[in-house]
Design an enzyme around this catalytic site. Structure first.
Site, PDB file in Angstrom:
ATOM      1  N   SER A   1      33.939  38.258  40.348  1.00 49.77           N
ATOM      2  CA  SER A   1      35.024  39.207  40.116  1.00 49.77           C
ATOM      3  C   SER A   1      35.527  38.980  38.699  1.00 49.77           C
ATOM      4  CB  SER A   1      36.150  39.021  41.146  1.00 49.77           C
ATOM      5  OG  SER A   1      36.805  37.784  40.966  1.00 49.77           O
TER       6      SER A   1
ATOM      7  N   ASN B   1      39.135  39.617  37.509  1.00 46.93           N
ATOM      8  CA  ASN B   1      40.580  39.614  37.262  1.00 46.93           C
ATOM      9  C   ASN B   1      41.173  38.232  37.472  1.00 46.93           C
ATOM     10  OD1 ASN B   1      39.978  42.589  38.221  1.00 46.93           O
ATOM     11  ND2 ASN B   1      41.898  42.623  37.058  1.00 46.93           N
TER      12      ASN B   1
ATOM     13  N   TRP C   1      44.668  36.391  38.851  1.00 43.20           N
ATOM     14  CA  TRP C   1      45.984  36.518  39.479  1.00 43.20           C
ATOM     15  C   TRP C   1      46.473  35.153  39.957  1.00 43.20           C
ATOM     16  CZ3 TRP C   1      46.557  34.930  44.472  1.00 43.20           C
ATOM     17  CH2 TRP C   1      45.444  35.002  45.333  1.00 43.20           C
TER      18      TRP C   1
END
Ligand SMILES: *[C@@H]1O[C@H](CO)[C@@H](O)[C@H](O)[C@H]1NC(C)=O
Ligand SMILES: *[C@@H]1O[C@H](CO)[C@@H](O)[C@H](O)[C@H]1NC(C)=O
Ligand SMILES: *[C@@H]1O[C@H](CO)[C@@H](O)[C@H](O)[C@H]1NC(C)=O
Length: 378
Positions: free
Chosen positions: A85, A87, A89
């Site tokens: 992935s 991103n 966070w």
């Protein structure tokens, strides 16, 4: 005199050769963390439309994680470094205890470099949405401080289930390509390179085989001391996941799949492939479906030394997983290190080469040349 000069030169050469930075990677292990679904992030289309979230898998899977910092002064988080992935966070200080109780939370008010963005953010997980909002701040990893990094502060992680609530990792740092970054947010690694903080546009993983012994993620190069022989390079077939051509997969010389793609994914702990293929493979080695999740299998631990090797041909390069690689002893109960997952076209069908593969093969992820390098890990 001369000797002293040589020593200094040799030291300088060692420093020059090790231009990369290291991040220690910890491993956790429990039967619970092994028995889970893999690869749900692959189940829908790529994020070509920036408004559609990229599904990612159930991170109750997470086994390998390491530290990053956010803000000034630094606030520390343990994150999964996920090549599947793109991103970043971490939990927000406003994430309620029902979601984030045991986790480090980012407190904007304590960071002098924080800048508000506020745009709503969501990633669709297999088990539900995880959501929050975007912020901008300095993100540190491996001693490198990336400025003005846009990341998500999560306010609702209930979609991750109980395993996140009690899990050891606070967040996820994606190391995939920007093309699959939700909202098209530049990745931490890309920003580190564009800010001149990392010279070589590559990173590499050494996953520890032993709980309690740290593995290593290197940024901007690879660590020759962690593998034997030389690296074999495999070209990527797409700049999305770290995706390579799967020429063949065989057990005892017999083909076990007709799919032609594989992705190398540090965020998936076992191997995953088409359900029917994995079911047949499990039957061949004598593994039985796990009652709580028939896509996963257990196998008699005594079979570790007698089951045939599984060979994987990636663009003409051969990889071998033997019983001791693909059967995971979780304290007397043994897990077959393959699970079934059907990824629809156009992404799939594909195989996910997860940590079972990456523990055996040291892997270099080379953005600059769009390839992965592999060698036998030490
Ligand atoms: C928030 O960040 C996104 C992604 O980088 C950017 O496109 C957007 O303009 C930013 N919004 C604000 C209000 O800063
Ligand atoms: C948090 O997300 C879940 C879905 O995973 C949803 O059911 C729930 O309503 C959300 N909670 C809040 C407070 O928005
Ligand atoms: C692996 O695949 C290549 C084609 O990419 C083929 O030429 C080679 O024979 C295969 N190797 C084995 C051992 O099957």
């Amino acid at each position: 005199m001369k000797v002293a000069v040589f020593v200094v030169l040799a030291l300088a050469m060692v420093i020059a050769a090790e231009a990369f930075v290291r991040i220690p990677i910890k491993k956790t292990e429990s039967l619970n963390s092994m028995m889970r679904k893999a690869g749900q992030k692959y189940t829908s289309g790529f994020n070509l439309d920036a408004t559609s979230p990229v599904p990612i898998h159930d991170y109750s899977n997470a086994q390998y994680y390491g530290p990053i910092t956010v803000g000034t002064p630094a606030q520390t988080f343990q994150v999964v470094f996920d090549t599947g992935s793109s991103n970043l966070w971490v939990p927000s200080s406003s994430c309620p205890f029902t979601s984030c109780f045991f986790h480090a939370k980012f407190d904007e008010s304590k960071s002098s470099t924080y800048a508000k963005n506020g745009t709503t953010f969501a990633i669709q997980y297999g088990s539900g949405p995880v959501s929050g909002y975007l912020s901008k701040d300095t993100v540190g990893f491996g001693g490198v401080n990336v400025e003005n990094q846009v990341f998500a502060e999560i306010t609702n992680a209930t979609g991750l289930g109980a395993a996140f609530l009690a899990g050891k990792f606070d967040g996820i740092l994606g190391l995939g390509w920007s093309s699959i970054s939700v909202d098209g947010i530049p990745t931490v690694f890309n920003n580190a390179v564009s800010q001149g903080l990392i010279q070589d546009n590559s990173f590499a993983f050494y996953l520890s085989k032993t709980t309690g012994v740290d593995g290593e993620l290197t940024l901007g190069g690879y660590d020759q001391s962690k593998f034997s022989g030389s690296l074999t390079w495999i070209p990527l077939i797409s700049k999305t996941y770290w995706e390579v051509a799967l020429t063949a997969m065989t057990l005892g010389g017999k083909s076990v799949t007709s799919s032609v793609k594989a992705v190398v994914d540090s965020g998936t702990s076992i191997m995953a492939g088409p359900t029917a293929d994995v079911k047949a493979l499990a039957a061949l080695v004598g593994a039985s479906p796990y009652p709580l999740n028939p896509a996963e299998y257990t196998i008699d631990c005594s079979k570790i030394s007698s089951v045939p090797d599984i060979t994987i041909n990636l663009s003409g390069n051969m990889y071998t997983l033997s019983g001791s690689d693909y059967i995971i002893d979780a304290g007397g109960i043994c897990l077959f290190g393959f699970t079934g997952i059907d990824i629809p076209a156009p992404n799939g069908p594909l195989w996910i080469l997860g940590d079972v593969f990456m523990r055996k093969y040291y892997t270099v992820f080379d953005y600059a040349n769009a390839r992965v390098g592999t060698a036998l890990a030490l």
